[in-house]
Design a protein around this motif. Sequence first.
Motif, PDB file in Angstrom:
ATOM      1  N   HIS A 149      68.977  38.720  44.444  1.00 18.72           N
ATOM      2  CA  HIS A 149      68.753  40.139  44.175  1.00 18.72           C
ATOM      3  C   HIS A 149      68.006  40.746  45.358  1.00 18.72           C
ATOM      4  CE1 HIS A 149      69.073  38.931  39.704  1.00 18.72           C
ATOM      5  NE2 HIS A 149      70.216  39.427  40.126  1.00 18.72           N
TER       6      HIS A 149
ATOM      7  N   GLU B 214      64.275  41.681  45.727  1.00 19.65           N
ATOM      8  CA  GLU B 214      63.269  40.681  45.377  1.00 19.65           C
ATOM      9  C   GLU B 214      62.832  39.919  46.629  1.00 19.65           C
ATOM     10  OE1 GLU B 214      64.812  38.533  41.988  1.00 19.65           O
ATOM     11  OE2 GLU B 214      65.201  40.392  40.910  1.00 19.65           O
TER      12      GLU B 214
ATOM     13  N   ARG C  64      69.044  45.797  44.068  1.00 18.12           N
ATOM     14  CA  ARG C  64      69.300  44.496  43.457  1.00 18.12           C
ATOM     15  C   ARG C  64      70.696  43.993  43.820  1.00 18.12           C
ATOM     16  NH1 ARG C  64      67.388  42.048  38.611  1.00 18.12           N
ATOM     17  NH2 ARG C  64      68.950  41.057  37.322  1.00 18.12           N
TER      18      ARG C  64
ATOM     19  N   HIS D 130      63.591  34.093  42.233  1.00 21.40           N
ATOM     20  CA  HIS D 130      63.625  35.523  41.914  1.00 21.40           C
ATOM     21  C   HIS D 130      62.207  36.075  41.949  1.00 21.40           C
ATOM     22  CE1 HIS D 130      67.806  35.829  40.198  1.00 21.40           C
ATOM     23  NE2 HIS D 130      67.664  34.522  40.350  1.00 21.40           N
TER      24      HIS D 130
HETATM   25 ZN   LIG Z   1      66.248  38.446  40.285  1.00 23.50          ZN
END
Ligand SMILES: [Zn+2]
Length: 468
Positions: free
Chosen positions: A115, A118, A172, A302
């Motif tokens: 993502h 992140e 994301r 993440h």
């Molecule tokens: Zn994530």
Amino acid sequence: MRKVLELLLVAALVLSFSLLPSAAFSAVDEAVALEAGPAFGDSEAVKAFWDRRHTFEEMEQLLKDLAAAYPNAAKLYSVGHTWEERPLWCLEVSGGVNTARTDGKTPIALIGNIHGGEHESGESVAYTAWWLLSAAAAGDAQAARVMNEYVTYIIPVMNPDGYVNSFTMNTRQNMRPTDRNGVGGPFSDPYLDLNGDGVIGQMYTGGTETAPPAARSSENLLGYESRDRDGNGIFGDDPKGSTIDMNRTFDYLWNYNRPYETPPLGANAWASAGPGAATEPEVEAIQNFLRVRRPAALITAHTGIQCVLYPWCYSPDPSPDDAFFAETAEAMRAAFENTVVPVRGEKTTFYVKRSYEDYPTSAELIDWAYGRFGIHAYTVEVYSRGTGQDQWQDPRPSANEGDWVYLGNISDGRSGSNRTTYENVWIWNARSQQLLGHAPPDQQIMGEGFKNSALVMIFSEGSQALAS
Ligand SMILES: [Zn+2]
């Protein structure tokens, strides 16, 4: 039959990387065990910084520096590319990786930043690569054991396009060309930092030259900072970024839908899954790489909720390895939590769950890896931006929800008499957006916690002691 196919795939992969003289594989047949210490290189060779975020260029440079400084233990190659042709860098870390065979060692994979926004997940994975190499050279016994008994594939940034865009706006998704508003083609009304303050805020009418609007509502919201380039009279309604969550797009139960179950399964994935199983170049590349290298265990890192999750994502039923997962994940959680220190009096805590119990999804990386190949796969979530008892805090002195900034008069992108000019527009810079470029105050300790968690996972997998 399957074994033959695997060997062919490995051969094809080695050839396709071709960063290595082919003679290197035949010249030295034995895996090597190196003594901890200078045999691995100079422990001070790469002076990485961890007090701020790496841009993607800085991240690339760090990986190149590590590969150059530790030829005895690291090599760098790309395993694929993004929509915007950025490479998916993998640093392969193992003692003697450029001169000896590593196929007797236990393979492990660490993958960050699926993502794009992140960033901390990418920092944590990159930190682990830097630590392994520096610490092995400094004589650390754990790092040396990882070098001698394992081969670790480290991919800090799996979504480089989203990573880069997220220094402007949290992204994301990946960058599959997407036309969100049906006007002017993909990405035709991108965000633009109109007042040059480094933040993309939301624009509102209803203020004066000296006073911001009394309220923020859909009535006086113009949209995000942009020029309305596609001229539909709405600001920032076709920004860069697809609508695809790559962690709902792996080729395992893609778009699995059970809306009649409780909780309904599929609602979370349906809106964000890619158009088909493994359609995205990033997902396809990671699948191909893992299919060939077949790690015993992996972490997908993440940012956000401080936890360790394990399969399944799609079902509440325990997997065949549930007891092993639960025990290992709990040890990983404890290793992370015991490393981090209180920031401004608040201790970051972590929890452990089956991923389904966190919230049900499908076609996640960990379900694909475990479901297809039995890879012990974990999601590790590191810190989040924002506030809250278990999150890091706003580094700005003011803890407002956001700030008003005066912009002035602005016209939309329509032509002729359709053009509308709005007077005394104010920009609302929400705090979450302003924090995009900031690292957690203790980012290095976060990386240390992630690394310790990863070590627990690595040592939970069997390894063969190599003859010295
Ligand atoms: Zn994530």
